[in-house]
Design an enzyme around this catalytic site. Structure first.
Site, short mmCIF file in Angstrom:
data_model
loop_
_atom_site.label_atom_id
_atom_site.label_comp_id
_atom_site.label_asym_id
_atom_site.label_seq_id
_atom_site.Cartn_x
_atom_site.Cartn_y
_atom_site.Cartn_z
N ALA A 63 0.87 -1.18 0.00
CA ALA A 63 0.00 0.00 0.00
C ALA A 63 0.90 1.23 0.00
CB ALA A 63 -0.86 -0.02 1.26
N GLY A 102 0.66 -5.03 0.85
CA GLY A 102 -0.54 -4.97 0.02
C GLY A 102 -0.32 -5.55 -1.36
N GLU A 105 -0.85 -9.12 -0.94
CA GLU A 105 -2.29 -9.35 -0.67
C GLU A 105 -3.10 -9.26 -1.97
OE1 GLU A 105 -2.04 -6.37 2.54
OE2 GLU A 105 -3.23 -7.77 3.72
N GLU A 125 4.38 -5.63 7.12
CA GLU A 125 3.61 -4.60 7.81
C GLU A 125 4.05 -4.42 9.26
OE1 GLU A 125 2.40 -6.79 5.69
OE2 GLU A 125 0.83 -5.88 4.45
#
Ligand code: 3HC
Length: 685
Positions: A63, A102, A105, A125
């Protein structure tokens, strides 16, 4: 500006390409266009399968961390992942580079994954005080089982494509024809196979819960690891959607925590500190050969760092005895490294093959970068530099290892003011390279020093060449703050204990005993500024050197043993307090930590004010990498922003009322406080 996502159609396939340099972070614009491209591909009757891939150096590395803390722009990353997984047409992901957070993911939401053989995959993370927040805690255990999933999330470390394949995180590994292979596989229209529906790793609920209990027993009280385990447990106990809800709440809680704010600040601070203005327009000069003047402790350490980075190195020492001792010192380093298993015998031997020792200055003629580690004897140094002036080739760079001498003057003696700067490695394991820029230093010389620091795997810090540079200025402020606390009533073991609990790697007095009181004493003698306490000087003059001599702030029974508070040191301290008629105060651990942080902020603001550093966050990077400041706190300037600059200035003013010599609010801090601004408002350079 190019579009961050393109949709290409090729023989019945939709190929969605992410193109958002440098690391294809999944910011709002990327998410919106990805969602749109997915919708278009699904709606297009001519498309039978969808390929998700990325241009540039990597599949998304996560992200967009810079967006955290801002209002979320739809679609959120979890919603986008759910949209991808819910596609009625098979989605295949081609993964290369660093497929992290992310990004992984997103890949797990696809129905089929192939990784390039050099790809690294991970869920880091936790290193930002976060948990995977886009389905990672729910899909990973479904794909690879609870144990491997927790290992991936709690370590934060990436795994290779091969390991990912063995675990079942990816379905295949490919070479440089990765995208072609995935397109070929997509044409065979594999089945839609959502990770959220997989149950094979969850059949044995008892074993799953036993693993959860095992990992939970290992955890401390940090938020993110506990939330990770809670969410992975929920992956078994709740339906997928329930697990996702829990993950969403836990992610928000972690994101709002001070630890995550500190770690995210540290992430950007340590990247920002390496941005030098000279990098915009100048290029590094070639450096093929390093020369080092002096082979004592500092010279030998630098020689080893340069040899380890693969450079041929010539060390200049005085006479046969000097060169022999330098060789022995460097040789011993490689023996120690080999004995500890950090370097193989062969690598050590190869490093030594690149080393030349000489007492002949003419041998420095081939050096491109000369690091001066000679003892600070101005007359000898001046003579040596005059000799070298005739020997060094045009364009060779002269770098003083410390700012302790008048380097501007030495630059002229060396006959190369534009080619001179300071290159000072510091910190535990010397993680920092402070690059002190002089009045006449040429920009490409600064860029060359930056490149050398990078080659040596150091964090480069640009600073104006004032005495002490950055790290030692902060270290001095730190120790003075602690000494002021001792004077007013605290004891070294209380200060050490409080600051270790605060998160410092080692307490200040333990550190002094470890490095040797005589070293700090020598440094203090060269300072003209008043000292809060003369205790250290008294001890060093009495021959108490710390661990080395068996006593300092603590007494030691044997080398390596833990120390007990030194009663004779306490007597000296009490005598100094009496002599100075100090009124003793009750000082709490919280007072200690607050005053130390305030002192570091005051010193950091002074460095910003004088233009020694480029921006406040450089202070934080130096504190974390050079002085063992807890990364999770982000650094003192970040903590100052959390307190509020107005409050910081008010507290320093209050301390200055009692001790005007010890405390001062720098004008830059006064201005920020008055305007209700933050240090971070000055970070954008
Ligand atoms: N978001 C925003 N910017 C990022 C970023 C990210 N996830 N990752 C890297 N960047 C930026 C860096 O700040 C840097 O910017 P700059 O050039 O302006 O300084 C640039 O990308 C290049 O980064 P590096 O200098 O670090 O390049 P390297 O090649 O040395 O390393 C990397 C590349 C391994 C990808 C490294 O940048 C990295 O580890 N990035 C962070 C990865 C990460 O933590 N991902 C998880 C994010 S949290 C998440 O995804 C939450 C999700 O679960 C919801």
């Amino acid at each position: 500006m190019t579009e961050p996502v393109r949709l290409e159609r090729t023989s019945g396939l939709a190929v969605i390409v992410i193109d958002n340099p440098p690391v294809n972070a999944l910011g709002a614009a990327v998410r919106q266009r990805l969602a749109k491209a997915m919708a278009e591909a699904v709606a297009d009757d001519t498309v039978t399968a969808i390929v998700l891939t990325a241009d540039g150096r990597t599949f998304p590395a996560g992200a967009d961390i810079a967006e955290f803390g801002q209002p979320v722009v739809a679609p959120s990353l979890p919603d986008l992942c759910n949209q991808i997984e819910a596609s009625p047409k098979p989605v295949l992901a081609a993964l290369h580079g660093t497929v992290l957070g992310g990004g992984l993911e997103l890949a797990m939401a696809a129905h089929f994954r192939v990784a390039h053989e050099a790809a690294q995959l991970g869920l880091p993370e936790i290193t930002l005080g976060l948990i995977p927040g886009a389905g990672g805690t729910q899909r990973t255990p479904r794909l690879i089982g609870v144990e491997a999933a927790l290992e991936l999330m709690l370590s934060g470390l990436p795994i290779s494509a091969q390991e990912a394949h063995e675990l079942g995180l990816v379905d295949g590994v490919a070479g440089d024809d990765l995208r072609d292979i995935v397109i070929m596989l997509a044409k065979e229209t594999p089945s839609v196979n959502p990770a959220s529906k997989k149950r094979q790793h969850m059949m044995d609920g008892t074993e799953y819960m036993a693993q959860i209990a095992l990992w939970r027993a290992e955890l401390g009280d940090e938020l993110a690891p506990n939330k990770i385990v809670d969410c992975v447990e929920a992956a078994l106990l709740l339906p997928f959607e329930g697990g996702m809800d829990l993950e969403r709440e836990a992610f928000a809680e972690c994101l709002a925590s001070p630890v995550s704010a500190g770690l995210r600040h540290a992430f950007f601070a340590e990247r920002r500190v390496a941005k030098f203005p000279e990098l915009k327009d100048s290029h590094a000069r070639p450096v093929d050969h390093i020369g080092i003047l002096g082979g004592r402790v500092a010279g030998a350490a630098l020689a080893c760092a340069c040899l380890d980075a693969g450079f041929p190195v010539t060390v200049l020492e005085r006479g046969q005895a000097g060169t022999t001792q330098a060789l022995e010192r460097i040789g011993r380093h490689y023996q120690r490294e080999a004995a500890a298993g950090r370097v193989s015998q062969q690598k050590g031997a190869e490093a030594l093959d690149r080393l030349t020792l000489t007492d002949d200055p003419a041998k420095m003629g081939s050096a491109d970068f000369v690091l001066d580690c000679m003892p600070e004897d101005t007359a000898r140094k001046t003579q040596m530099l005059r000799n070298l002036d005739a020997v060094l080739k045009p364009g060779a760079i002269y770098a003083a290892n410390t700012p302790d001498q008048d380097v501007e003057a030495l630059a002229h003696v060396a006959g190369r003011p534009a080619d001179t700067l300071i290159f000072h490695m510091t910190g535990p394991g010397a993680k920092l390279a402070e690059i002190g820029v002089l009045r006449h230093t040429a920009p490409d010389v600064v860029v060359t020093a930056h490149a050398l620091a990078r080659a040596l795997r150091k964090v480069p810090v640009r600073c104006a060449a004032e005495p002490d540079l950055v790290a030692n200025t902060l270290l001095h402020a730190y120790r003075e703050a602690c000494d002021r606390l001792l004077l007013r009533g605290a004891l070294p073991n209380q200060v050490d204990g409080a600051l270790r609990k605060f998160g410092m790697v080692i307490g200040p007095y333990e550190m002094l005993d470890h490095t040797g009181l005589h070293i700090a004493h020598m440094r203090r003698k060269s300072r003209s500024t008043p000292k809060a306490l003369m205790l250290l000087d008294r001890m060093a003059e009495a021959g108490w050197l710390g661990r080395k001599s068996g006593q300092g702030y603590y007494v030691y029974d044997f080398e390596g043993g833990a120390g007990m508070l030194n009663p004779k040191m306490v007597q000296l301290l009490e005598a100094e307090r009496q002599q100075r008629r100090v009124e003793l105060e009750a000082i709490s651990d919280a007072d200690i930590c607050t005053e130390v942080v305030l002192a570091l902020i005051a010193a950091g603001a002074g460095l910003v004010e004088r233009g020694v550093v480029q921006r406040p966050s450089d202070i934080d990077a130096v504190m974390i990498h050079g002085l063992g400041y807890p990364r999770a706190r982000g650094g003192p300037m970040h903590e100052g922003d959390q307190m509020g600059t107005f409050d910081v200035a008010r507290r320093i003013d209050k301390l200055a009322e009692k001790d005007p010599k010890g405390w001062r609010v720098a004008p830059v801090l006064r201005k920020l406080a008055a305007e209700r601004h933050r240090f971070s408002d000055l970070n954008a350079v």
